[in-house]
Design a protein around this motif. Structure first.
Motif, PDB file in Angstrom:
ATOM      1  N   LEU A 230      13.254  -4.562  36.910  1.00  0.00           N
ATOM      2  CA  LEU A 230      11.966  -4.158  36.380  1.00  0.00           C
ATOM      3  C   LEU A 230      11.864  -2.646  36.506  1.00  0.00           C
ATOM      4  O   LEU A 230      11.945  -2.109  37.602  1.00  0.00           O
ATOM      5  CB  LEU A 230      10.881  -4.864  37.209  1.00  0.00           C
ATOM      6  CG  LEU A 230       9.435  -4.461  37.075  1.00  0.00           C
ATOM      7  CD1 LEU A 230       8.979  -4.633  35.661  1.00  0.00           C
ATOM      8  CD2 LEU A 230       8.599  -5.333  37.985  1.00  0.00           C
ATOM      9  N   THR A 231      11.734  -1.983  35.376  1.00  0.00           N
ATOM     10  CA  THR A 231      11.584  -0.527  35.479  1.00  0.00           C
ATOM     11  C   THR A 231      10.230  -0.163  34.907  1.00  0.00           C
ATOM     12  O   THR A 231       9.769  -0.768  33.939  1.00  0.00           O
ATOM     13  CB  THR A 231      12.652   0.252  34.688  1.00  0.00           C
ATOM     14  OG1 THR A 231      12.375   0.108  33.296  1.00  0.00           O
ATOM     15  CG2 THR A 231      14.040  -0.265  34.975  1.00  0.00           C
TER      16      THR A 231
ATOM     17  N   GLN B  33       9.294   3.836  38.801  1.00  0.00           N
ATOM     18  CA  GLN B  33       9.897   2.986  39.822  1.00  0.00           C
ATOM     19  C   GLN B  33      10.854   1.970  39.221  1.00  0.00           C
ATOM     20  O   GLN B  33      10.716   1.575  38.072  1.00  0.00           O
ATOM     21  CB  GLN B  33       8.801   2.214  40.564  1.00  0.00           C
ATOM     22  CG  GLN B  33       7.953   3.098  41.450  1.00  0.00           C
ATOM     23  CD  GLN B  33       6.875   2.311  42.149  1.00  0.00           C
ATOM     24  OE1 GLN B  33       6.411   1.285  41.646  1.00  0.00           O
ATOM     25  NE2 GLN B  33       6.475   2.786  43.310  1.00  0.00           N
ATOM     26  N   VAL B  34      11.807   1.560  40.036  1.00  0.00           N
ATOM     27  CA  VAL B  34      12.708   0.477  39.657  1.00  0.00           C
ATOM     28  C   VAL B  34      12.606  -0.608  40.712  1.00  0.00           C
ATOM     29  O   VAL B  34      12.733  -0.340  41.907  1.00  0.00           O
ATOM     30  CB  VAL B  34      14.170   0.970  39.579  1.00  0.00           C
ATOM     31  CG1 VAL B  34      15.083  -0.171  39.155  1.00  0.00           C
ATOM     32  CG2 VAL B  34      14.302   2.131  38.609  1.00  0.00           C
ATOM     33  N   TRP B  35      12.346  -1.835  40.257  1.00  0.00           N
ATOM     34  CA  TRP B  35      12.303  -2.978  41.171  1.00  0.00           C
ATOM     35  C   TRP B  35      13.455  -3.901  40.820  1.00  0.00           C
ATOM     36  O   TRP B  35      13.764  -4.110  39.655  1.00  0.00           O
ATOM     37  CB  TRP B  35      10.986  -3.742  41.030  1.00  0.00           C
ATOM     38  CG  TRP B  35       9.776  -2.943  41.387  1.00  0.00           C
ATOM     39  CD1 TRP B  35       9.169  -2.001  40.618  1.00  0.00           C
ATOM     40  CD2 TRP B  35       9.041  -3.007  42.604  1.00  0.00           C
ATOM     41  NE1 TRP B  35       8.090  -1.465  41.277  1.00  0.00           N
ATOM     42  CE2 TRP B  35       7.982  -2.066  42.494  1.00  0.00           C
ATOM     43  CE3 TRP B  35       9.152  -3.770  43.770  1.00  0.00           C
ATOM     44  CZ2 TRP B  35       7.049  -1.887  43.522  1.00  0.00           C
ATOM     45  CZ3 TRP B  35       8.226  -3.583  44.786  1.00  0.00           C
ATOM     46  CH2 TRP B  35       7.192  -2.639  44.657  1.00  0.00           C
ATOM     47  N   VAL B  36      14.063  -4.468  41.859  1.00  0.00           N
ATOM     48  CA  VAL B  36      15.236  -5.293  41.615  1.00  0.00           C
ATOM     49  C   VAL B  36      15.217  -6.515  42.503  1.00  0.00           C
ATOM     50  O   VAL B  36      14.781  -6.464  43.644  1.00  0.00           O
ATOM     51  CB  VAL B  36      16.523  -4.473  41.883  1.00  0.00           C
ATOM     52  CG1 VAL B  36      17.729  -5.374  41.892  1.00  0.00           C
ATOM     53  CG2 VAL B  36      16.690  -3.388  40.845  1.00  0.00           C
ATOM     54  N   ASP B  37      15.690  -7.610  41.965  1.00  0.00           N
ATOM     55  CA  ASP B  37      15.952  -8.788  42.777  1.00  0.00           C
ATOM     56  C   ASP B  37      17.371  -9.225  42.440  1.00  0.00           C
ATOM     57  O   ASP B  37      17.651  -9.538  41.281  1.00  0.00           O
ATOM     58  CB  ASP B  37      14.934  -9.896  42.448  1.00  0.00           C
ATOM     59  CG  ASP B  37      15.244 -11.200  43.170  1.00  0.00           C
ATOM     60  OD1 ASP B  37      16.032 -11.172  44.130  1.00  0.00           O
ATOM     61  OD2 ASP B  37      14.674 -12.233  42.768  1.00  0.00           O
TER      62      ASP B  37
END
Lengths: 259, 287
Positions: free
Chosen positions: A5-6, A90-94
């Motif tokens: 998710l960016t 922001q960058v979110w990662v799973d």
């Protein structure tokens, strides 16, 4: 579930070693008195590589990044890999990320193929035991045989690609980031590589691939994103984006010849 | 220009993933880097080992080259030192050999620390905890030191057994203090040198001078007054040499040296941690 998710990701590259010469250039042109020299003292040279990039990817998404050289594809991949930090957004990662960007693997090309496999595996977070259990598979897929005992610097481009590609796919990361050039190689290997990528993508992974090769993109990806000057212009089905990219390319070429 | 679209975080699937805590912000903090990096001892141990292996690949006696050059140096320099400072050879030779051993380790750690990020072009194509580079650097220099140490101990045990006393065990905490400090030195100098490329040359110059003003060749007790305070008592390099060298000569290091080291450790780590927290994100751009 793997997710990327960016949100409004921007990346400004500072360029060092340019300030002084730039300052001098500006100083010379400023003799007319138009430019505020005091302000220039504090100005840094920087290149905007990405601006306002937002998108999200989840399981099964195989995204191709298309665009001209310098459109921001590689920069975006490097931000997703955690190599560069976005200067905004922001960058979110799973999920576990693995990236393969350049053909130089491991840390030093003096190391042998086997040494590189272990070092590169560890750099990507594997334990020695995990890596060793995968060595037969790497040997089989890379088809490098005896060469694995030789220093990597003796490998041809295609051989390095094969080793790199085997390394990147054998650990079955949840998120795989590939830059163009990887996946090149001889025709037979390209076929096997795309077969393997498809297989990998089926295992609920995310793939992001930056490439200029339409065939590769069509055979592997199910989504594409068109990038231009660091912006994500459009994201959608592969065929739609590719045709848009080619139209745009033709148009800019026409403009260039007309101009 | 930028259209403020509804936040992607409004997406119910994303929101769910966030509340489950699966989704992580792609950021590495300074403490995360230092701790996770330390936990990867398999990796930094390996990188350090491969660095040594690479350096001596295709040589016949490998890492013992360092030991040989040290032995030749000690033999030649002792004949001068003995005459110059009226020393007993049996006392001066182990003093010089052990001092040079420690000096070589310290100066190599400092030089390589300054070069740590500059020479790590691979950080531009893969993510890793930067501290791993520092741990690997410290580890490989300790390994090189152990090579020399083994040879030193054998020679001393044969020719000067009286130098081996229970104090020798103090080498262990001494080396530990060196290692703890070498990590921050490598990170701090590495950051500064990769950003300001002049500093690396400056460090080399300062180190070169330090070898002569630090009691490595000459016994510290020859100096008195203000010069002693400056070049011996307040010299952090001397403190680090002292806590490793004295045990190797059968003596106990002075408490003062430990105090100096304590202050250096605290100040150094606080400064480094602050710098690392603020600028870790920028390092990739500086390389």
């Amino acid at each position: 579930m793997a997710t990327i998710l960016t949100e409004n990701v921007g990346l400004d590259f500072p360029i060092y070693g340019m300030q002084r010469s730039l300052r001098r250039t500006l100083f010379q042109s400023a003799t007319g008195g138009f430019i505020n020299k005091k302000d220039l003292q504090h100005r840094h040279v920087s290149v905007t590589a990405l601006a306002g990039v937002s998108f999200q990817l989840s399981d099964g998404d195989r995204l191709a990044l298309v665009g001209h050289n310098g459109a921001g594809k590689s920069s975006l991949l490097k931000v997703l890999a955690g190599i560069y930090y976005p200067t905004s957004g922001q960058v979110w990662v799973d999920g576990k990320i693995m990236s393969l960007f350049e053909l130089t693997l491991g840390i030093d090309s003096e190391d042998t193929g086997y040494e590189t496999i272990v070092t590169a595996g560890m750099l990507h977070g594997m334990t020695q035991a995990e890596i060793e259990s995968k060595i037969p598979e790497i040997e089989r897929f890379s088809e490098l045989g005896e060469y694995l005992s030789l220093p990597v610097r003796t490998y041809s481009m295609g051989m390095t690609t094969r080793l790199g590609f085997s390394l990147a796919t054998v650990f079955e990361p949840e998120i795989l980031l590939l830059d163009e050039g990887i996946g090149a190689g001889d025709a037979r290997f390209t076929d096997r590589a795309s077969a393997r990528l498809k297989e990998l993508a089926k295992k609920s992974a995310i793939l992001v691939l930056a490439s200029h090769t339409d065939d590769l993109i069509r055979s592997i990806c199910n989504k594409a994103a068109l990038m231009n000057s660091g912006r994500l212009v459009k994201i959608g089905p592969v065929d739609e984006i590719l045709s848009e990219y080619h139209t745009e390319k033709a148009r800019s070429e026409l403009q260039a010849t007309a101009g | 220009m930028t259209v403020s679209s509804p936040s992607v975080k409004d997406d119910p699937k994303i929101a769910a993933a966030m509340t489950r805590g699966h989704l992580r912000l792609l950021v590495t903090t300074a403490s995360g880097d230092l701790l996770d990096g330390f936990g990867r001892y398999d990796l930094w141990g390996r990188i350090g080992f491969l660095d040594i292996k690479r350096r001596y690949r295709r040589t016949m006696i490998g890492p013992f080259w360092g030991t040989i050059s040290l032995a030749v140096f000690t033999a030649v320099m002792s004949s001068i030192g003995v005459g110059l400072w009226k020393q007993e050879p049996a006392e001066y030779m182990p003093f010089l050999a052990s001092g040079m051993m420690v000096w070589l380790m310290l100066s190599t750690m400092i030089t390589e620390g300054g070069n740590m990020f500059i020479s790590s072009q691979h950080l531009n194509r893969m993510r890793m905890d930067y501290s791993i580079l520092a741990y690997a650097l410290v580890w490989r220099n300790l390994v090189s030191f152990f090579h020399n140490l083994a040879v030193y101990l054998v020679i001393v045990a044969v020719f000067l057994p009286k130098l081996i006393t229970p104090s020798i065990l103090l080498v262990v905490p001494g080396l530990l203090l060196v290692a703890v400090n070498a990590v921050w030195v490598a990170l701090l100098l590495g950051m500064i040198c990769v950003r300001f490329r002049d500093v690396q040359q400056l460090v080399a110059t300062v180190l070169q001078i330090s070898l002569f003003v630090t009691p490595v060749f000459w016994p510290p007790h020859l100096l008195t007054g203000l010069t002693r305070v400056v070049f011996v008592d307040l010299n952090p390099l001397f403190a680090f040499i002292n806590v490793v060298r004295e045990p190797l000569l059968g003596k106990t290091p002075s408490l003062w040296s430990y105090l100096v080291i304590l202050v250096v450790t605290l100040v150094g780590w606080v400064a480094t941690f602050k710098m690392f927290s603020s600028y870790r994100k920028r390092i990739a751009f500086w390389i």
